[in-house]
Design an enzyme around this catalytic site. Structure first.
Site, mmCIF file in Angstrom:
data_model
loop_
_atom_site.group_PDB
_atom_site.id
_atom_site.type_symbol
_atom_site.label_atom_id
_atom_site.label_comp_id
_atom_site.label_asym_id
_atom_site.label_seq_id
_atom_site.Cartn_x
_atom_site.Cartn_y
_atom_site.Cartn_z
ATOM 1 C CD GLU A 38 -0.208 -1.378 3.110
ATOM 2 O OE1 GLU A 38 -0.073 -2.331 2.325
ATOM 3 O OE2 GLU A 38 -0.183 -1.506 4.352
ATOM 4 C CG ASN A 39 5.028 0.986 0.656
ATOM 5 O OD1 ASN A 39 4.494 -0.114 0.600
ATOM 6 N ND2 ASN A 39 6.322 1.146 0.437
#
Lengths: 223, 238
Positions: free
Chosen positions: A52-53
């Site tokens: 998700e980064n």
């Protein structure tokens, strides 16, 4: 209380989860236990990992000369990129998650309720410094949110419960729990008159022993 | 028009006490450490900082926290194994924390840059982080109303800029850079190198120069690329 044998090891559990991930799926594996699942995804199934980064096509952890401070996973561990990888900013990454484009998200948990509520971000301790990260977004975003955890705490208390006591991460968001003792479907998708928690498979315990350990009445997923 | 500055301090410009400052980065990846060092040197206090984390180790954002320059931090994941400066300030009651789920943080920043007044998101519904917030059921699903986060200035790290302010990033260091650049009234970017306009394929630009006010090259590659001779280290048209 029945003595428990033949429960799954962490690696066996990871392999069990990996077996259920469909070919071609886009998958987010949460920090901690779920990370182990990546070791059991067979090559050739076309499974793409999301972090998700801001990346799709994440490869294994980086070592030695491959370590690049600009290439990390959500746990800030250096990772590698696979052929076909892509990068994107945070709003796109969470839109991808929230918009239901990620097929499966596998998360760790402190508690899961029979209705699929998840508690995995706060122990509720009054002096703890809170931190949530992407936990709440991951819980509600993917098409299927699975939890991977030991079914009991170290002290023997059930983590699959009637109602979560800890601060919630998401409401009715978990569809299945993979644990060392059993795989259990949870949530409101049960048909009329069905139990919210339906046992798919047990490991070294009987259905009745599982109900006894959890203090819950459990249905059966196939009936 | 984008200015190219010679030093991080010059690039930073005037930042009054009490300003709201967005700081890019996910942990160390993409954290504009040289610009934060300049912010430390410039000395404003009472800042509100918007950043995913609250500092790791002793450098950059962690140093700014340690020095007590931050009144309030808006972030998703302050507590980590190496967040000791934040932990100490928080426990001493010397820093205010607004904890925001990471995707809501990103979307609130994006909304500010996109001129959105507010938005409904499913993230956080029914949790302590949505307490007191307006909710709405839409098509059988529950949402929480969230508002944009604006800032006076954004400090961003990119990989390369051209003299028109167009940016490309490197790998997962991109993270909050593009949305913070758009959300702040003034955006200052540190890069590894500045190249002449036209050197970055327009199809590959990630952040268009319209969002970038000032660029400074830091680190080992401060020289412009040789070749065209058209760009210089002087400010480009003010």
């Amino acid at each position: 209380m029945t003595a428990v044998g033949q429960h799954l090891s962490k690696d066996q559990l990871a392999a069990r989860v990996a077996r259920d991930i469909p070919a071609g799926a886009y998958v987010n594996l949460g920090i901690g236990l779920p990370t182990l699942v990546s070791d059991h995804l067979p090559a050739g199934r076309g499974i793409t990992l999301h972090t998700e980064n801001g990346m799709l096509g994440m490869g294994p952890a980086a070592t030695g000369a491959d370590v690049d401070p600009d290439l990390v996973n959500a746990g800030k561990v250096p990772v590698t990129e696979l052929s076909g990888a892509s990068y994107f900013h945070q709003a796109d990454s969470f839109a991808m998650m929230r918009g239901g484009h990620i097929d499966v998200c596998v998360l760790g948990a402190f508690e899961v309720s029979v209705s699929g509520d998840l508690a995995n971000w706060s122990t509720g301790a009054p002096d703890a410094i809170p931190a949530v990260g992407g936990a709440m977004d991951l819980a509600v975003g993917a098409r299927d949110t699975w939890v991977m955890m030991n079914l009991l705490t170290k002290g023997g208390a059930p983590k699959l419960v009637e109602r979560c006591a800890l601060p919630l991460t998401g409401v009715a968001c978990v569809s299945r729990v993979y644990s060392d003792l059993a795989v259990v479907d949870v949530g409101p998708d049960a048909g009329p008159g069905q139990h919210l928690a339906r046992v798919v498979e047990t490991f070294g315990v009987t259905h009745a022993e599982l109900e006894d350990l959890l203090g819950l009445e459990l249905g059966r997923a196939d009936g | 028009m984008t200015r190219i500055s010679e030093t991080a301090l010059e690039a930073l410009g005037e930042i009054p006490d009490g300003s709201t400052v967005m700081i890019g980065g996910f942990g160390s990846a993409g954290q504009p450490v040289e610009l934060i060092d300049a912010l430390v040197e410039a000395g404003p206090t009472g800042l509100t900082v918007v950043s995913n984390n609250a500092g790791n180790g002793d450098l950059g954002l962690a140093h700014l926290v340690e020095l007590g320059r931050i009144r309030k931090i808006v972030c998703s994941f302050p507590r980590q194994a190496d967040s000791w400066h934040f932990d100490a300030k928080y426990r001493a009651g010397e820093i205010e924390l607004e904890l925001v789920p990471q995707g809501n943080l990103a979307e609130r920043i994006r909304a500010a840059g996109a001129g959105i007044g507010a938005f409904y998101t499913p993230t956080g519904y029914g949790t302590p982080l949505a307490e007191g917030k307006e909710t709405r059921e839409i098509d059988g699903k529950n949402y929480v109303l969230e508002y944009p986060i604006h800032a006076d200035v954004a400090l961003v790290k990119a990989h390369r800029a051209d003299t028109a302010g167009n940016l490309v990033y490197r790998k997962t260091a991109r993270n909050f850079g593009p949305i913070m650049a758009a959300a702040a009234r003034r955006t200052v970017v540190q890069v590894s190198e500045v190249v002449p306009a036209g050197s970055i394929d327009p199809e590959a630009v990630v952040t268009p120069g319209i969002y970038v006010d000032t660029v400074v090259a830091v680190g080992g590659s401060t020289a412009l690329r040789q070749g065209t001779g058209e760009a210089t280290w002087q400010e480009v048209a003010g």
